[in-house]
Design a protein around this motif. Structure first.
Motif, PDB file in Angstrom:
ATOM      1  N   SER A  61       3.281  21.016 -12.582  1.00 40.04           N
ATOM      2  CA  SER A  61       3.867  21.971 -13.519  1.00 40.04           C
ATOM      3  C   SER A  61       5.310  21.579 -13.784  1.00 40.04           C
ATOM      4  N   ARG A  62       5.725  21.716 -15.042  1.00 40.01           N
ATOM      5  CA  ARG A  62       7.107  21.397 -15.385  1.00 40.01           C
ATOM      6  C   ARG A  62       7.527  22.210 -16.597  1.00 40.01           C
ATOM      7  N   THR A  63       8.818  22.239 -16.847  1.00 33.36           N
ATOM      8  CA  THR A  63       9.372  22.960 -17.980  1.00 33.36           C
ATOM      9  C   THR A  63       9.937  21.957 -18.962  1.00 33.36           C
ATOM     10  N   GLN A  64       9.546  22.105 -20.231  1.00 36.02           N
ATOM     11  CA  GLN A  64      10.098  21.273 -21.289  1.00 36.02           C
ATOM     12  C   GLN A  64      11.117  22.095 -22.063  1.00 36.02           C
ATOM     13  N   GLY A  65      12.189  21.470 -22.467  1.00 33.77           N
ATOM     14  CA  GLY A  65      13.193  22.171 -23.254  1.00 33.77           C
ATOM     15  C   GLY A  65      14.184  22.895 -22.369  1.00 33.77           C
ATOM     16  N   TYR A  66      14.681  23.994 -22.887  1.00 31.02           N
ATOM     17  CA  TYR A  66      15.729  24.773 -22.242  1.00 31.02           C
ATOM     18  C   TYR A  66      15.113  25.792 -21.285  1.00 31.02           C
ATOM     19  N   SER A  71       2.946  28.578 -21.214  1.00 30.65           N
ATOM     20  CA  SER A  71       3.717  29.601 -21.925  1.00 30.65           C
ATOM     21  C   SER A  71       4.804  28.939 -22.740  1.00 30.65           C
ATOM     22  N   ARG A  72       5.196  29.633 -23.796  1.00 28.56           N
ATOM     23  CA  ARG A  72       6.312  29.179 -24.621  1.00 28.56           C
ATOM     24  C   ARG A  72       7.163  30.393 -24.938  1.00 28.56           C
ATOM     25  N   THR A  73       8.449  30.273 -24.691  1.00 27.68           N
ATOM     26  CA  THR A  73       9.395  31.352 -24.950  1.00 27.68           C
ATOM     27  C   THR A  73      10.484  30.818 -25.869  1.00 27.68           C
ATOM     28  N   VAL A  74      10.751  31.566 -26.935  1.00 26.73           N
ATOM     29  CA  VAL A  74      11.798  31.179 -27.874  1.00 26.73           C
ATOM     30  C   VAL A  74      12.844  32.284 -27.876  1.00 26.73           C
ATOM     31  N   VAL A  78       4.502  23.754 -19.043  1.00 30.76           N
ATOM     32  CA  VAL A  78       3.267  22.996 -19.196  1.00 30.76           C
ATOM     33  C   VAL A  78       2.748  22.550 -17.835  1.00 30.76           C
ATOM     34  N   ARG A  79       1.447  22.308 -17.808  1.00 31.83           N
ATOM     35  CA  ARG A  79       0.804  21.677 -16.664  1.00 31.83           C
ATOM     36  C   ARG A  79       0.247  20.348 -17.136  1.00 31.83           C
ATOM     37  N   GLN A  80       0.465  19.306 -16.349  1.00 30.86           N
ATOM     38  CA  GLN A  80      -0.033  17.988 -16.721  1.00 30.86           C
ATOM     39  C   GLN A  80      -0.884  17.441 -15.588  1.00 30.86           C
ATOM     40  N   THR A  81      -2.073  16.988 -15.942  1.00 28.63           N
ATOM     41  CA  THR A  81      -2.968  16.424 -14.938  1.00 28.63           C
ATOM     42  C   THR A  81      -2.608  14.967 -14.690  1.00 28.63           C
ATOM     43  N   SER A  82      -3.148  14.432 -13.622  1.00 24.49           N
ATOM     44  CA  SER A  82      -2.912  13.028 -13.299  1.00 24.49           C
ATOM     45  C   SER A  82      -3.533  12.111 -14.344  1.00 24.49           C
ATOM     46  N   PHE A  83      -4.434  12.649 -15.151  1.00 25.12           N
ATOM     47  CA  PHE A  83      -5.125  11.849 -16.159  1.00 25.12           C
ATOM     48  C   PHE A  83      -4.436  11.913 -17.510  1.00 25.12           C
ATOM     49  N   GLY A  84      -3.277  12.595 -17.609  1.00 28.44           N
ATOM     50  CA  GLY A  84      -2.511  12.641 -18.836  1.00 28.44           C
ATOM     51  C   GLY A  84      -2.788  13.826 -19.739  1.00 28.44           C
ATOM     52  N   LEU A  85      -3.675  14.740 -19.352  1.00 30.58           N
ATOM     53  CA  LEU A  85      -3.970  15.917 -20.159  1.00 30.58           C
ATOM     54  C   LEU A  85      -2.862  16.953 -19.957  1.00 30.58           C
ATOM     55  N   LEU A 125       0.829  -1.211   0.000  1.00 32.63           N
ATOM     56  CA  LEU A 125       0.000   0.000   0.000  1.00 32.63           C
ATOM     57  C   LEU A 125       0.864   1.263   0.000  1.00 32.63           C
ATOM     58  N   ALA A 126       2.003   1.226   0.672  1.00 31.43           N
ATOM     59  CA  ALA A 126       2.896   2.387   0.674  1.00 31.43           C
ATOM     60  C   ALA A 126       3.491   2.621  -0.710  1.00 31.43           C
ATOM     61  N   ALA A 127       3.725   1.552  -1.455  1.00 33.23           N
ATOM     62  CA  ALA A 127       4.274   1.699  -2.808  1.00 33.23           C
ATOM     63  C   ALA A 127       3.258   2.300  -3.761  1.00 33.23           C
ATOM     64  N   CYS A 128       1.973   2.109  -3.482  1.00 27.77           N
ATOM     65  CA  CYS A 128       0.931   2.641  -4.361  1.00 27.77           C
ATOM     66  C   CYS A 128       0.749   4.140  -4.200  1.00 27.77           C
ATOM     67  N   SER A 129       1.077   4.667  -3.045  1.00 26.72           N
ATOM     68  CA  SER A 129       0.899   6.102  -2.846  1.00 26.72           C
ATOM     69  C   SER A 129       2.102   6.838  -3.414  1.00 26.72           C
ATOM     70  N   THR A 130       1.865   8.060  -3.862  1.00 29.61           N
ATOM     71  CA  THR A 130       2.950   8.871  -4.406  1.00 29.61           C
ATOM     72  C   THR A 130       3.270   9.986  -3.436  1.00 29.61           C
ATOM     73  N   SER A 131       4.435  10.568  -3.599  1.00 27.37           N
ATOM     74  CA  SER A 131       4.834  11.664  -2.716  1.00 27.37           C
ATOM     75  C   SER A 131       4.064  12.933  -3.054  1.00 27.37           C
ATOM     76  N   SER A 132       3.559  13.038  -4.285  1.00 21.11           N
ATOM     77  CA  SER A 132       2.808  14.211  -4.704  1.00 21.11           C
ATOM     78  C   SER A 132       1.335  13.872  -4.737  1.00 21.11           C
ATOM     79  N   THR A 133       0.550  14.637  -4.001  1.00 19.96           N
ATOM     80  CA  THR A 133      -0.884  14.388  -3.990  1.00 19.96           C
ATOM     81  C   THR A 133      -1.617  15.358  -4.897  1.00 19.96           C
ATOM     82  N   ALA A 134      -0.887  16.185  -5.624  1.00 15.71           N
ATOM     83  CA  ALA A 134      -1.511  17.160  -6.507  1.00 15.71           C
ATOM     84  C   ALA A 134      -2.041  16.469  -7.757  1.00 15.71           C
ATOM     85  N   LEU A 135      -3.173  16.944  -8.228  1.00 16.69           N
ATOM     86  CA  LEU A 135      -3.743  16.410  -9.458  1.00 16.69           C
ATOM     87  C   LEU A 135      -3.111  17.046 -10.686  1.00 16.69           C
ATOM     88  N   VAL A 136      -2.492  18.215 -10.501  1.00 12.41           N
ATOM     89  CA  VAL A 136      -1.855  18.917 -11.611  1.00 12.41           C
ATOM     90  C   VAL A 136      -0.412  19.232 -11.230  1.00 12.41           C
TER      91      VAL A 136
END
Length: 150
Positions: free
Chosen positions: A36-41, A98-101, A86-93, A23-34
């Motif tokens: 945020s992360r940065t892709q690229g540079y 924002s995008r900066t070039v 980007v923001r990613q939901t727990s459901f894969g959406l 049961l401890a392995a099934c739980s994650t350290s993050s309980t947020a449904l969304v």
């Protein structure tokens, strides 16, 4: 008379410990449904401030790292560094926030002539054509090809 062992007392305790571990392995350290992360540079303000006209292409690569994309038009070239938040939901959406070039322009001597920062508002939506040009035999199956040969 049944044979009793000392390990028989520990079986319920071992089963409870195994269940708790599973049961401890099934739980994650993050309980947020969304998340945020940065892709690229990740473009930092301090790194952008270090890039000035007249600097060499090697110095730009040393400060900013290898570009994600490059191009050459005639005697000018450019380095592109893309940051997408980007923001990613727990459901894969996945939703783009924002995008900066960051574009660094070089002259024929590989010296910086200018830099520019573009965002989502500067981009243009391009519709992709989904129609295909049919070619001979492309839409036939293997069975159709055999039957047509008779």
């Amino acid at each position: 008379m049944p044979l009793r062992t000392a390990s028989g007392k520990f079986v319920p305790l071992a089963a409870a410990a195994l269940l708790a571990t599973a049961l401890a392995a099934c739980s994650t350290s993050s309980t947020a449904l969304v998340t945020s992360r940065t892709q690229g540079y990740e473009i930092s303000d301090s790194a952008m401030a270090q890039i000035r006209p007249g600097q060499s292409q090697e110095l730009v690569t040393l400060v900013l790292g290898s570009p994600q994309s490059t191009n050459t038009f005639g005697d000018q070239s450019a380095f592109y560094y893309v940051e997408t938040k980007v923001r990613q939901t727990s459901f894969g959406l996945t939703m783009t926030d924002s995008r900066t070039v960051l574009v660094i322009y070089f002259d024929k001597n590989q010296k910086v002539i200018d830099k520019a920062v573009y965002g989502l508002k500067d981009g243009k939506t391009v519709t992709v054509e989904t129609r295909r040009t049919q070619s001979f035999g492309e839409d036939r199956s293997f069975i159709d090809s055999i039957l047509k040969s008779f």
